[in-house]
Scaffold this active site. Structure first.
Site, PDB file in Angstrom:
ATOM      1  N   ASN A 117       0.818  -1.226   0.000  1.00 27.71           N
ATOM      2  CA  ASN A 117       0.000   0.000   0.000  1.00 27.71           C
ATOM      3  C   ASN A 117       0.849   1.272   0.000  1.00 27.71           C
ATOM      4  O   ASN A 117       0.375   2.327   0.403  1.00 27.71           O
ATOM      5  CB  ASN A 117      -0.999  -0.019   1.169  1.00 27.71           C
ATOM      6  CG  ASN A 117      -0.327  -0.316   2.496  1.00 27.71           C
ATOM      7  OD1 ASN A 117       0.886  -0.169   2.614  1.00 27.71           O
ATOM      8  ND2 ASN A 117      -1.101  -0.712   3.486  1.00 27.71           N
ATOM      9  N   ARG A 256       2.919   6.408  11.756  1.00 27.40           N
ATOM     10  CA  ARG A 256       2.292   5.851  12.959  1.00 27.40           C
ATOM     11  C   ARG A 256       2.065   6.976  13.954  1.00 27.40           C
ATOM     12  O   ARG A 256       2.957   7.812  14.178  1.00 27.40           O
ATOM     13  CB  ARG A 256       3.189   4.785  13.611  1.00 27.40           C
ATOM     14  CG  ARG A 256       3.163   3.432  12.916  1.00 27.40           C
ATOM     15  CD  ARG A 256       1.789   2.748  12.981  1.00 27.40           C
ATOM     16  NE  ARG A 256       1.731   1.500  12.220  1.00 27.40           N
ATOM     17  CZ  ARG A 256       1.304   1.371  10.962  1.00 27.40           C
ATOM     18  NH1 ARG A 256       0.864   2.419  10.284  1.00 27.40           N
ATOM     19  NH2 ARG A 256       1.287   0.197  10.372  1.00 27.40           N
ATOM     20  N   GLN A 285      -5.874   2.916  18.314  1.00 26.91           N
ATOM     21  CA  GLN A 285      -6.879   2.765  17.254  1.00 26.91           C
ATOM     22  C   GLN A 285      -7.862   1.668  17.618  1.00 26.91           C
ATOM     23  O   GLN A 285      -7.406   0.583  17.966  1.00 26.91           O
ATOM     24  CB  GLN A 285      -6.188   2.464  15.915  1.00 26.91           C
ATOM     25  CG  GLN A 285      -5.343   3.628  15.437  1.00 26.91           C
ATOM     26  CD  GLN A 285      -4.772   3.459  14.033  1.00 26.91           C
ATOM     27  OE1 GLN A 285      -4.102   4.329  13.560  1.00 26.91           O
ATOM     28  NE2 GLN A 285      -5.020   2.348  13.383  1.00 26.91           N
ATOM     29  N   HIS A 309      -7.814   5.874  10.145  1.00 25.81           N
ATOM     30  CA  HIS A 309      -6.698   5.217   9.452  1.00 25.81           C
ATOM     31  C   HIS A 309      -7.209   4.500   8.192  1.00 25.81           C
ATOM     32  O   HIS A 309      -7.732   3.400   8.269  1.00 25.81           O
ATOM     33  CB  HIS A 309      -6.074   4.199  10.426  1.00 25.81           C
ATOM     34  CG  HIS A 309      -4.794   3.600   9.939  1.00 25.81           C
ATOM     35  ND1 HIS A 309      -3.992   2.827  10.742  1.00 25.81           N
ATOM     36  CD2 HIS A 309      -4.146   3.656   8.743  1.00 25.81           C
ATOM     37  CE1 HIS A 309      -2.931   2.434  10.063  1.00 25.81           C
ATOM     38  NE2 HIS A 309      -3.016   2.927   8.839  1.00 25.81           N
TER      39      HIS A 309
HETATM   40  P1  NAP Z   1      10.317   1.273   4.515  1.00 24.82           P
HETATM   41  O1  NAP Z   1      10.435   1.068   3.044  1.00 24.82           O
HETATM   42  O2  NAP Z   1      10.882   0.277   5.444  1.00 24.82           O
HETATM   43  O3  NAP Z   1      10.920   2.719   4.810  1.00 24.82           O
HETATM   44  C1  NAP Z   1      11.068   3.253   6.073  1.00 24.82           C
HETATM   45  C2  NAP Z   1      12.327   4.108   6.071  1.00 24.82           C
HETATM   46  O4  NAP Z   1      12.407   4.826   7.288  1.00 24.82           O
HETATM   47  C3  NAP Z   1      13.591   3.271   5.950  1.00 24.82           C
HETATM   48  O5  NAP Z   1      14.441   3.870   4.999  1.00 24.82           O
HETATM   49  C4  NAP Z   1      14.145   3.334   7.367  1.00 24.82           C
HETATM   50  O6  NAP Z   1      15.539   3.186   7.415  1.00 24.82           O
HETATM   51  C5  NAP Z   1      13.745   4.719   7.758  1.00 24.82           C
HETATM   52  N1  NAP Z   1      13.832   4.945   9.187  1.00 24.82           N
HETATM   53  C6  NAP Z   1      13.664   4.088  10.225  1.00 24.82           C
HETATM   54  N2  NAP Z   1      13.828   4.720  11.392  1.00 24.82           N
HETATM   55  C7  NAP Z   1      14.115   6.002  11.107  1.00 24.82           C
HETATM   56  C8  NAP Z   1      14.418   7.147  11.892  1.00 24.82           C
HETATM   57  N3  NAP Z   1      14.479   7.118  13.235  1.00 24.82           N
HETATM   58  N4  NAP Z   1      14.669   8.303  11.261  1.00 24.82           N
HETATM   59  C9  NAP Z   1      14.647   8.383   9.932  1.00 24.82           C
HETATM   60  N5  NAP Z   1      14.396   7.334   9.130  1.00 24.82           N
HETATM   61  C10 NAP Z   1      14.119   6.156   9.712  1.00 24.82           C
HETATM   62  O7  NAP Z   1       8.784   1.428   4.929  1.00 24.82           O
HETATM   63  P2  NAP Z   1       7.583   2.072   4.094  1.00 24.82           P
HETATM   64  O8  NAP Z   1       6.939   1.025   3.266  1.00 24.82           O
HETATM   65  O9  NAP Z   1       8.068   3.327   3.440  1.00 24.82           O
HETATM   66  O10 NAP Z   1       6.586   2.403   5.271  1.00 24.82           O
HETATM   67  C11 NAP Z   1       6.965   3.308   6.311  1.00 24.82           C
HETATM   68  C12 NAP Z   1       5.959   3.232   7.421  1.00 24.82           C
HETATM   69  O11 NAP Z   1       4.713   3.807   6.985  1.00 24.82           O
HETATM   70  C13 NAP Z   1       5.583   1.806   7.854  1.00 24.82           C
HETATM   71  O12 NAP Z   1       6.495   1.274   8.774  1.00 24.82           O
HETATM   72  C14 NAP Z   1       4.220   2.012   8.476  1.00 24.82           C
HETATM   73  O13 NAP Z   1       4.355   2.298   9.848  1.00 24.82           O
HETATM   74  C15 NAP Z   1       3.676   3.245   7.755  1.00 24.82           C
HETATM   75  N6  NAP Z   1       2.549   2.889   6.854  1.00 24.82           N
HETATM   76  C16 NAP Z   1       1.339   3.479   7.069  1.00 24.82           C
HETATM   77  C17 NAP Z   1       0.256   3.128   6.284  1.00 24.82           C
HETATM   78  C18 NAP Z   1      -1.103   3.778   6.460  1.00 24.82           C
HETATM   79  O14 NAP Z   1      -2.106   3.213   6.022  1.00 24.82           O
HETATM   80  N7  NAP Z   1      -1.186   4.940   7.053  1.00 24.82           N
HETATM   81  C19 NAP Z   1       0.404   2.156   5.286  1.00 24.82           C
HETATM   82  C20 NAP Z   1       1.672   1.621   5.055  1.00 24.82           C
HETATM   83  C21 NAP Z   1       2.739   1.986   5.861  1.00 24.82           C
HETATM   84  P3  NAP Z   1      16.164   1.756   7.821  1.00 24.82           P
HETATM   85  O15 NAP Z   1      15.654   0.793   6.799  1.00 24.82           O
HETATM   86  O16 NAP Z   1      17.634   1.960   7.758  1.00 24.82           O
HETATM   87  O17 NAP Z   1      15.674   1.445   9.198  1.00 24.82           O
END
Ligand code: NAP
Length: 358
Positions: A117, A256, A285, A309
């Site tokens: 997503n 989050r 939630q 959400h």
């Molecule tokens: P992703 O591809 O794993 O990307 C997350 C990025 O954030 C990675 O590059 C990670 O680096 C970095 N990161 C981790 N901790 C950090 C920090 N303290 N400061 C700065 N950067 C940091 O994940 P994604 O698919 O983009 O999704 C991100 C988040 O969005 C998910 O974990 C989820 O909580 C949220 N989400 C929300 C929805 C919604 O419906 N609202 C849907 C999908 C996802 P590293 O890999 O080096 O740790």
């Protein structure tokens, strides 16, 4: 095996719309498959407290399916009761509702449908940035309530062009947000992440990495949060960090809720220190009716872009995460390797960097 899914109720909408797959009614479309393989499949929305279906069934569940939209919080204590639990599957992205350290200790695998997503959320981020910067919500409220006072809207409405926009987290979603921002002719695109984007990707979006978080937020007119929730990001955006934001900046958080301190953000919006806050994720939630993010407004009556959400649960996303969940189950039952991008916790160890530097 016993498979337990904690999903949200879809009620009438789910009966009328079978593509609402992530609901109790439509069961991620998995019942026929699971039962044809001889598995027991329990689906419920009841997740809070000792009398909930979640807590009753977890005792002898082998495979747990949850979603971030109606999170079944699998705490360390609950995991200790889950004697048969082998695999947790998140139908979606973001497995922070599972105690991942406890899963490592107990050799319980945690998988999610990575990427399922990310476009849905990146689009929501774009919408949220625009609705804050352009002061859309109060304008819409005037339209539907019979009012017409343009100056009250325009006094706090701006163009996105020429602004500095930064993403905290430049993974799958953060990178897609940067890509979508390119045609808006911003003054600059920034990102803050543990690691740099690949050189070509960075060049293609023209984004600059800022390695210090305070320096990063102090340069942004708009900050969008796209990092997972883990020990390093819990409460990261709080009173102290907010003091380093540009006065009147906008903040969008679709990652989050608990990455932001709810009271500190609400106070910053109310005082005008933040011109607005938008997002769809909450620290609990469903969010309680008196959650401060429901009622906060800036001093000019706008600045609240909150929704339940839903950004990652569009019908398109539901199809992808339902298919991805089935694939994960099939791989597990047939002893086939999982897509490495989907494995958060393998047997007894973290397999993903996406939960921060550990
Ligand atoms: P992703 O591809 O794993 O990307 C997350 C990025 O954030 C990675 O590059 C990670 O680096 C970095 N990161 C981790 N901790 C950090 C920090 N303290 N400061 C700065 N950067 C940091 O994940 P994604 O698919 O983009 O999704 C991100 C988040 O969005 C998910 O974990 C989820 O909580 C949220 N989400 C929300 C929805 C919604 O419906 N609202 C849907 C999908 C996802 P590293 O890999 O080096 O740790």
């Amino acid at each position: 095996m016993k498979v337990l899914a904690i999903l949200y109720n879809g009620f009438k909408a789910a009966k009328a719309e079978p593509r609402l797959l992530g609901t109790v009614e439509n069961e991620l479309g998995l019942r026929a498959y699971l039962e044809s393989q001889g598995h027991e499949y329990i689906v419920t929305s009841s997740k809070e407290g000792p009398d909930s279906d979640f807590q009753k069934h977890i005792a002898d569940t082998d495979i747990l399916i949850t979603t971030p939209f109606h999170p079944g919080y699998l705490t360390k204590e609950l995991m200790a009761k889950a004697k048969n639990l082998k695999v947790c599957v998140t139908a979606g992205v973001g497995s922070d509702h599972v105690d991942l350290n406890a899963a490592v200790d107990r050799k319980i695998q945690v998988l999610e449908v990575s990427g399922s997503n990310v476009v849905s959320v990146a689009e929501q981020v774009m919408m949220s940035i625009l609705l804050l910067v352009r002061n859309f919500v109060p304008a819409h409220e005037q339209a539907i309530s019979g009012q017409w006072q343009v100056s009250d809207i325009a006094r706090n409405a701006f163009d996105l062009e020429g602004k500095v926009v930064g993403t905290l987290g430049a993974g799958r979603i953060g990178h897609r947000v940067l890509q979508r921002l390119v045609p808006f002719n911003t003054k600059e695109l920034l990102y803050y992440d543990y690691k740099a984007l690949p050189e070509e990707a960075e060049k293609a979006v023209g984004a600059r990495r800022v390695e210090d978080l305070k320096e990063f937020v102090s340069q942004c007119d708009v900050v969008t949060v796209n990092a997972p929730l883990h020990e390093g990001t819990q409460g990261l955006i709080n009173k102290d960090l907010l003091q380093h934001f540009k006065p009147g900046a906008w903040l969008v958080n679709t990652a989050r809720g608990a990455i932001c301190n709810a009271d500190d953000v609400a106070a910053a919006v109310k005082s005008g220190q933040l011109r607005g806050y938008a997002g769809d994720v909450w620290n609990v939630q469903p969010a309680p009716a008196d959650h401060p993010w429901r009622s906060m407004r800036n001093p000019l009556g706008g600045g609240n872009g909150m929704t339940p959400h839903y950004s990652g649960t569009t019908l398109d996303a539901q199809q992808r995460y339902a298919e991805g969940t089935k694939k994960i189950l099939q791989n597990y039952f047939e002893n086939k390797p999982q897509d490495p991008g989907n494995v958060i916790v393998g047997v007894g160890k973290y397999e993903s960097a996406s939960y921060g530097q550990r």
